[in-house]
Enzyme design. Structure first.
Site, PDB file in Angstrom:
ATOM      1  N   TYR A 196       5.533  -4.209 -37.036  1.00 19.45           N
ATOM      2  CA  TYR A 196       6.045  -5.229 -37.912  1.00 19.45           C
ATOM      3  C   TYR A 196       7.100  -4.583 -38.577  1.00 19.45           C
ATOM      4  CZ  TYR A 196       6.165  -7.572 -42.378  1.00 19.45           C
ATOM      5  OH  TYR A 196       6.547  -8.398 -43.439  1.00 19.45           O
ATOM      6  N   LYS A 247      -3.312 -12.759 -43.854  1.00 17.58           N
ATOM      7  CA  LYS A 247      -3.071 -13.843 -42.725  1.00 17.58           C
ATOM      8  C   LYS A 247      -4.572 -14.318 -42.501  1.00 17.58           C
ATOM      9  CE  LYS A 247       1.255 -12.250 -42.615  1.00 17.58           C
ATOM     10  NZ  LYS A 247       1.246 -10.975 -43.369  1.00 17.58           N
TER      11      LYS A 247
HETATM   12  N1  PLP Z   1       1.096  -6.176 -40.955  1.00 16.90           N
HETATM   13  C1  PLP Z   1       1.296  -7.224 -40.116  1.00 16.90           C
HETATM   14  C2  PLP Z   1       1.239  -7.175 -38.693  1.00 16.90           C
HETATM   15  C3  PLP Z   1       1.972  -8.131 -40.688  1.00 16.90           C
HETATM   16  O1  PLP Z   1       2.606  -9.195 -39.958  1.00 16.90           O
HETATM   17  C4  PLP Z   1       2.474  -8.176 -42.080  1.00 16.90           C
HETATM   18  C5  PLP Z   1       2.891  -9.227 -42.858  1.00 16.90           C
HETATM   19  O2  PLP Z   1       3.528 -10.105 -42.416  1.00 16.90           O
HETATM   20  C6  PLP Z   1       1.957  -7.040 -42.836  1.00 16.90           C
HETATM   21  C7  PLP Z   1       1.257  -5.902 -42.099  1.00 16.90           C
HETATM   22  C8  PLP Z   1       2.293  -6.782 -44.227  1.00 16.90           C
HETATM   23  O3  PLP Z   1       0.966  -7.590 -45.079  1.00 16.90           O
HETATM   24  P1  PLP Z   1       1.528  -8.366 -46.566  1.00 16.90           P
HETATM   25  O4  PLP Z   1       2.543  -9.288 -46.458  1.00 16.90           O
HETATM   26  O5  PLP Z   1       0.054  -8.717 -46.846  1.00 16.90           O
HETATM   27  O6  PLP Z   1       1.735  -6.922 -47.452  1.00 16.90           O
END
Ligand code: PLP
Length: 402
Positions: A116, A214
């Site tokens: 990501y 998510k």
């Molecule tokens: N990890 C993945 C695979 C993600 O898609 C995301 C956000 O889209 C994150 C971590 C980060 O999460 P957060 O937005 O809750 O900080």
């Protein structure tokens, strides 16, 4: 309050009346929201014992809170780990987990190049500033990865179970073996797979991280993160970071995520079935050059990795498409043509959401690097929701036709 109450004046009563009642005799069937920053004890001595860890209890919510602890315990059980720690976001969970892995100046991290975008940026920028070097590699090329691991001897390997947005499934067992060969930790972001489809700790990982924003929350209304460790000692290190850095999850958010979690299995099963049907229907569509979905993989090696890593028969609830006309204009036209699916940057919600990675999740990645990763301007990621699958398919097809 009795006699004491009679002696108190209104100014005092409004502060104390009704508070600190004895715990109810019945155990609440659902975890209450402990909206309190502090916990009080009958004597200073008892409180001192709790502070000193000689007596079980809560003193201050940044150190621990029963509502948050209930969520941590639920995720710990789902991931089958030794301990879990909840954070205010997935990024906070990743940041704290990397710190808890003992990253210090001079250390090297070996990270999947498909991570990501914000995780890559976190490693490059914040950890880069601290003198931690991150090398990015293709984790699907296990032989080349083995050579890199032996040469670099990194402190931590960072992988995602299912990559974003091209949905490559990592061979976690192979990554864990390589990491442990050089005394490194394997940290796995399991957000896309959820603990229902994959338990990375059972496949050799040392730390598992989720953006609870998510699938765990699942309704697009709460931001949070969780990290689960394989060992008790790693959990102690993690909660040490959490206490000091303070990126804790709020009690209301913990309550909402706990609530979302109850339907994780039914949601994920339905979303995976919908995603599989959508991917199969779109495969070979005249307007598309590629359809990415883990169980559609053709080669035997990838199929074996998918079977070993994810709970059969599921392939996750994301489908990625590449338009034959791989331009930003065509991608925007497709997105604007959608009538049911929502244009949204998140994923894992009950509704179907579509994202254009080149201008959203991978916006910060240089165009050349994006092309190298295979993320052209025609790539679109669909997070498939709980709607009737015929309606999802009809909407995507009409937007493609337009
Ligand atoms: N990890 C993945 C695979 C993600 O898609 C995301 C956000 O889209 C994150 C971590 C980060 O999460 P957060 O937005 O809750 O900080």
């Amino acid at each position: 309050m009795g006699e004491a109450k009679r002696q108190m004046r209104a100014r005092t009563l409004v502060v104390h009346a009704g508070e600190r009642r004895p715990a109810p005799t019945g155990v609440p069937a659902a975890t209450p929201v402990y909206a309190t920053t502090t916990f009080t004890y009958d004597t200073a001595r008892e409180m001192d014992e709790v502070f000193a860890d000689e007596r079980r209890g809560y003193v201050y919510t940044r150190y621990g809170n029963p509502t948050v602890a209930a969520l941590e315990e639920a995720i710990r059980l789902l991931e089958d780990g030794a301990g879990a720690c909840a954070f205010s976001s997935g990024m906070a969970a990743l940041h704290a987990s990397l710190l808890a892995c003992g990253l210090a100046p001079g250390a090297t991290v070996l990270a999947s190049r498909d991570l990501y975008g914000a995780t890559s940026a976190l490693l490059r920028s914040l950890f880069g500033q601290l003198g931690v070097e991150t090398v990015f590699a293709d984790f699907s090329e296990t032989d080349a990865l083995a050579r890199t691991v032996r040469r670099l001897r990194p402190r931590v390997l960072v992988a995602e179970t299912i990559s974003n947005p091209l949905l490559k499934v990592s061979d976690l067992e192979a990554c864990a073996q390589l990491a442990h060969e050089v005394g490194a930790r394997l940290l796995v972001d399991n957000t896309f797979a959820t603990p229902y489809l994959c338990q990375p700790l059972a496949q050799g990982a040392d730390v598992v991280v989720h953006s609870a924003t998510k699938y765990l929350g699942g309704h697009g209304d709460v931001t949070g993160g969780v990290a689960v460790t394989k060992t008790e000692a790693d959990c102690q290190a993690l909660s040490g970071v959490s206490r000091l850095a303070g990126g804790i999850l709020g009690v209301w958010e913990a309550h909402e995520i706990l609530r979302g979690l109850k339907t994780l299995a039914v949601r994920v099963e339905r979303q995976c079935a919908n995603a599989q049907a959508l991917a199969e229907r779109l495969k070979g569509h005249a307007r598309l050059s590629r359809v990415f979905y883990p169980t559609l993989a053709q080669d035997a090696r990838t199929q074996a990795v998918v079977r070993r890593t994810l709970r059969e028969p599921f392939g996750g609830a994301l489908v990625t498409l590449e338009l034959r006309e791989a331009t930003r204009e065509a991608a925007f036209r497709f997105m604007d043509g959608l009538r049911l699916c929502v244009r949204s940057t998140s994923l894992g919600d009950v509704f179907t959401g579509v994202l254009h990675p080149a201008t959203a999740s991978h916006r910060e990645v240089a165009p050349e690097a994006r092309r190298e990763l295979g993320i052209t301007d025609g790539v679109l990621r669909i997070s498939v929701g709980l709607e009737d699958v015929s309606d999802i398919i009809a909407d995507v097809e009409q937007a493609l036709a337009a």
